[in-house]
Design a protein around this motif. Structure first.
Motif, short mmCIF file in Angstrom:
data_model
loop_
_atom_site.label_atom_id
_atom_site.label_comp_id
_atom_site.label_asym_id
_atom_site.label_seq_id
_atom_site.Cartn_x
_atom_site.Cartn_y
_atom_site.Cartn_z
N LYS A 122 -7.46 -6.49 2.84
CA LYS A 122 -6.48 -5.19 2.24
C LYS A 122 -7.08 -4.42 1.29
CE LYS A 122 -2.48 -8.65 2.51
NZ LYS A 122 -1.50 -9.41 1.73
N GLU A 123 -8.10 -4.68 0.57
CA GLU A 123 -8.75 -3.90 -0.35
C GLU A 123 -9.80 -3.02 0.22
OE1 GLU A 123 -10.24 -6.27 -3.48
OE2 GLU A 123 -8.34 -7.04 -4.09
N MET A 124 -10.49 -3.13 1.44
CA MET A 124 -11.36 -2.59 1.92
C MET A 124 -10.87 -1.24 2.66
SD MET A 124 -13.99 -5.21 3.64
CE MET A 124 -15.26 -4.01 3.98
N ARG A 125 -11.65 -0.18 2.47
CA ARG A 125 -11.24 1.20 3.12
C ARG A 125 -11.72 1.00 4.42
NH1 ARG A 125 -13.15 5.22 -1.98
NH2 ARG A 125 -11.83 4.56 -3.67
N PRO A 126 -11.00 1.84 5.25
CA PRO A 126 -11.75 2.11 6.59
C PRO A 126 -12.93 2.53 6.55
CG PRO A 126 -9.25 2.92 6.36
CD PRO A 126 -9.72 2.51 4.95
N GLY A 127 -13.57 2.06 7.59
CA GLY A 127 -15.11 2.61 7.57
C GLY A 127 -16.06 1.51 8.34
N PHE A 128 -17.30 1.84 8.41
CA PHE A 128 -18.07 1.23 9.21
C PHE A 128 -18.30 -0.28 8.45
CE2 PHE A 128 -22.77 -0.63 9.89
CZ PHE A 128 -22.67 -0.54 11.34
N GLY A 129 -18.37 -0.44 7.14
CA GLY A 129 -18.37 -1.88 6.49
C GLY A 129 -17.29 -2.78 7.13
N LYS A 130 -15.90 -2.13 6.84
CA LYS A 130 -14.83 -2.95 7.24
C LYS A 130 -14.65 -3.18 8.78
CE LYS A 130 -9.82 -2.98 6.95
NZ LYS A 130 -8.61 -2.27 6.63
N PHE A 131 -15.47 -2.36 9.49
CA PHE A 131 -15.65 -2.58 10.96
C PHE A 131 -16.45 -3.84 11.47
CE2 PHE A 131 -17.81 -2.04 14.90
CZ PHE A 131 -16.90 -2.04 15.88
N ILE A 132 -17.45 -3.84 10.75
CA ILE A 132 -18.45 -4.76 10.85
C ILE A 132 -18.05 -6.28 10.44
CG2 ILE A 132 -20.60 -5.86 10.31
CD1 ILE A 132 -20.87 -3.67 12.15
N LEU A 133 -17.20 -6.27 9.17
CA LEU A 133 -16.65 -7.64 8.77
C LEU A 133 -15.70 -8.03 9.55
CD1 LEU A 133 -16.72 -9.50 6.61
CD2 LEU A 133 -15.02 -8.06 5.37
N THR A 134 -14.70 -6.99 10.16
CA THR A 134 -13.65 -7.39 11.11
C THR A 134 -14.26 -8.04 12.62
OG1 THR A 134 -12.36 -5.64 9.97
CG2 THR A 134 -11.57 -6.66 12.28
N PHE A 135 -15.26 -7.42 12.95
CA PHE A 135 -16.04 -7.72 14.07
C PHE A 135 -16.48 -9.29 13.92
CE2 PHE A 135 -20.03 -8.19 16.65
CZ PHE A 135 -19.49 -8.15 17.81
N LEU A 136 -17.30 -9.42 12.72
CA LEU A 136 -17.88 -10.85 12.51
C LEU A 136 -16.75 -11.69 12.48
CD1 LEU A 136 -20.83 -9.74 10.10
CD2 LEU A 136 -20.80 -10.58 12.50
N ASN A 137 -15.75 -11.56 11.81
CA ASN A 137 -14.68 -12.20 11.49
C ASN A 137 -14.05 -12.58 13.02
OD1 ASN A 137 -12.68 -13.82 9.83
ND2 ASN A 137 -11.34 -12.37 11.06
#
Length: 242
Positions: A62-77
């Protein structure tokens, strides 16, 4: 009674002493312990990585801003959730056969295949155990780490994971005991583990009682021994918290 004892003695000699058949048991026990040990290590490594990914996603999505980091974390999850669903939703013996007959069909290293199959299977359960431990750590510990100048991963590594690992250590030890018994299906890929050793003796003596009961007793003794160790570990952890 005397006749029964004589019969049991004759069966013992036939199944274990003649032609040194006890060596099958000894070699099978060695394979079982070897597979269990390395599978536990692999399962803990996989479990901790998956647990960190999932708990990091849950705590920061909920706190992460949209971007590459959030995309990678979402993908790994997402990958972690698929892994957990597939591994926990299918029997370990089927996973073992897929690993041996499909993925590593060209390999003759049955011990390696068994370690990978059981380690990957165990990792799914270890992941949920460690994840529950991480989520149980008070949020104030995260804030304390940030106040010391640690970033999120340093806080996890130095503060959160050690506490979580201590909390779930008894559960991880119990997972080792469960895994020890699960390795009894390794004979499906012709790996001569402890259970397979008993089956080999039975097929040569045509006497199922003594080898199968003997194998069951060996498993029982090992489980009782490791259960005793887990009990001592739990008592020591409780005493250290006082």
């Amino acid at each position: 009674m005397a006749e029964w004892l004589e019969e049991m003695q004759a069966q013992f000699v036939l199944n274990f002493m003649e032609e040194e058949r006890w060596r099958y048991i000894l070699d099978g026990l060695s394979v079982t312990l070897k597979v269990t040990f390395f599978a536990v290590i692999l399962g803990i490594v996989i479990g901790i990585l998956v647990a960190i990914i999932r708990s990091t996603y849950d705590k920061n999505k909920k706190e992460m801003r949209p971007g590459f980091g959030k995309f990678i974390l979402t993908f790994l999850n997402g990958v972690s959730q698929v892994y957990l669903t597939v591994i926990r939703g299918t029997p370990v013996v089927v996973q073992l056969m897929i690993m041996y007959y499909i993925i590593f069909a060209s390999s003759n290293n049955k011990v390696m295949v068994a370690v990978l199959a059981f380690g990957i299977n165990s990792g799914a359960y270890v992941a949920e155990i460690v994840r529950s431990g991480i989520m149980s750590v008070d949020v104030g510990q995260f804030e304390a780490g940030r106040s010391l100048g640690f970033n999120y991963f340093q806080t996890m590594y130095y503060i959160v994971v050690p506490q979580a690992f201590k909390n779930v250590l008894p559960a991880l030890a119990n997972e080792f005991i469960v895994l020890l018994k699960e390795t009894s299906v390794a004979g499906y890929v012709a790996l001569q583990d402890l259970t397979k050793a008993g089956d080999i003796i039975r097929s040569r003596t045509f006497s199922p009682f003594m080898p199968l009961i003997g194998i069951a007793l060996i498993y029982l003794v090992m489980v009782m021994f490791f259960t005793w160790l887990v009990g001592r570990l739990e008592r020591r952890l409780r005493n250290s918290e006082r």
